[in-house]
Design a protein around this motif. Sequence first.
Motif, PDB file in Angstrom:
ATOM      1  N   TYR A 195      69.940   5.995  23.242  1.00 47.94           N
ATOM      2  CA  TYR A 195      69.898   4.629  23.762  1.00 47.94           C
ATOM      3  C   TYR A 195      71.039   4.359  24.751  1.00 47.94           C
ATOM      4  CZ  TYR A 195      66.206   2.665  20.792  1.00 47.94           C
ATOM      5  OH  TYR A 195      64.998   2.360  20.213  1.00 47.94           O
ATOM      6  N   LEU A 196      72.200   4.939  24.492  1.00 47.80           N
ATOM      7  CA  LEU A 196      73.393   4.628  25.271  1.00 47.80           C
ATOM      8  C   LEU A 196      73.597   5.549  26.465  1.00 47.80           C
ATOM      9  CD1 LEU A 196      75.836   3.866  22.306  1.00 47.80           C
ATOM     10  CD2 LEU A 196      74.486   2.260  23.662  1.00 47.80           C
ATOM     11  N   GLU A 197      72.678   6.449  26.684  1.00 47.98           N
ATOM     12  CA  GLU A 197      72.780   7.335  27.845  1.00 47.98           C
ATOM     13  C   GLU A 197      72.660   6.516  29.137  1.00 47.98           C
ATOM     14  OE1 GLU A 197      70.568  11.304  29.681  1.00 47.98           O
ATOM     15  OE2 GLU A 197      69.995  10.491  27.721  1.00 47.98           O
ATOM     16  N   PHE A 198      73.513   6.802  30.119  1.00 44.09           N
ATOM     17  CA  PHE A 198      73.462   6.077  31.381  1.00 44.09           C
ATOM     18  C   PHE A 198      72.129   6.344  32.078  1.00 44.09           C
ATOM     19  CE2 PHE A 198      77.526   4.849  30.562  1.00 44.09           C
ATOM     20  CZ  PHE A 198      78.279   4.405  31.642  1.00 44.09           C
ATOM     21  N   PRO A 199      71.411   5.302  32.512  1.00 45.22           N
ATOM     22  CA  PRO A 199      70.141   5.516  33.210  1.00 45.22           C
ATOM     23  C   PRO A 199      70.368   6.148  34.581  1.00 45.22           C
ATOM     24  CG  PRO A 199      70.752   3.203  33.299  1.00 45.22           C
ATOM     25  CD  PRO A 199      71.744   3.869  32.385  1.00 45.22           C
ATOM     26  N   SER A 200      69.456   6.992  34.996  1.00 47.96           N
ATOM     27  CA  SER A 200      69.599   7.665  36.291  1.00 47.96           C
ATOM     28  C   SER A 200      68.754   7.017  37.379  1.00 47.96           C
ATOM     29  CB  SER A 200      69.184   9.136  36.157  1.00 47.96           C
ATOM     30  OG  SER A 200      67.850   9.239  35.674  1.00 47.96           O
TER      31      SER A 200
END
Length: 405
Positions: A195-200
């Motif tokens: 969930y906390l992964e930076f969106p690309s």
Amino acid sequence: MEIERFAIICKRALDQHFKNVRDADNNGYLAAEDGSRGGIFYPTTILCAKTDEAFSVELVGASEKTFPLKIKKYSKLSFEKLVSYYEKIENSNAKFKFARKGSGLINIFIANVDESNEEELERFPITEKFKTKIFGNRDVQNTFSFNDDFLTARLSNTVIVTCRDSILRARHIYEMLIFGNEITEDELQQSLSEYLEFPSDGDPILGIQKINKDIDLKGIKISYLHNMILRNEIHETTIGDYLNENKDIILNTLGHTRSIYEPTLNWIEKTPDNTDKSINPDFLLQRKDGFYDICDLKKGLVNKQNLTKGERRRRRFIDAVNEGIAQLDNYAEYFTFEENAKHAEEKYGVRTNNPVKILIVGNMENTNDEEVKQALRGRPDLLVIDYDSIISMFLANITNETISN
């Protein structure tokens, strides 16, 4: 997993996440297309809950600076009560069912009423933000249910409007992550990481609010406060912490210039029958003349139908309100002793002169202004005001504006 362990894991992951966001912003990676920066607000608190159906972590607060997140926990309530203020009704359908992994709702308004209730929704200005609105009918009372295979879900910028017994309430959830109650620690950590992964692809970063207008910030602040005062499970200290983080709500509303939160003042001088060692009011509020008034906070008392009781000529407050008034009287007595007054001035720079005793308690559902005035007869030194009145006064200067996305 117990709620304490769940909260620790969530806090650790979210603290690191917002540190990463702050570092990215400081290095210019979050600048808008035109190169402008700023307008980023971080949460200040996580509300962690364990219900019969699921665990959840909700992000609360809006600060331009990052701080270690505070943890507030509650349990022993249904997920329906958590998201709508109202208890789950057995044998009633639900609007949405969460299944498997990754389901969720984003930027949406959900109601179990039709569009004829617009006037009642004016109490909750955050509802004006939403272009996507799903109205329903009161035959479907519950908002959410869960499949047996449920794993994770997300509610992001979602308003849930529920009306029961002719009382309408709106619950704004800026960000909430939901997990099946059988989740393991390893599964929780993995899910949080996803969930906390930076969106690309330029999508919003989870938990970050981009706020460019003062009106947006005011609406968000008030939605969080409503979430607290309409939930009896929330402790008074949680409301106090929030109002201390957002001092402008009380200061701008009541006309004070400075606040001191939860000061501890020792009894230096007192009567022989006084066994107290100190006083600890919620707020001391500085007036424009430099002297201080005394303010104490109670809950919204949503479990009480009225703040007063008795017929007109014998109108008086219910016990929960009288307890708050008695506390304020005790605090005011403290300052009548010369040595105590000297101690308060030396420790906090506080001086009093006929202090007004202010009790903030209740909400518009249980407060009748005329009855409150009757119960206050003979007490010009006392102000009893409900939270919805505080909110209305705080928003008074933006009533002709529209909250925009």
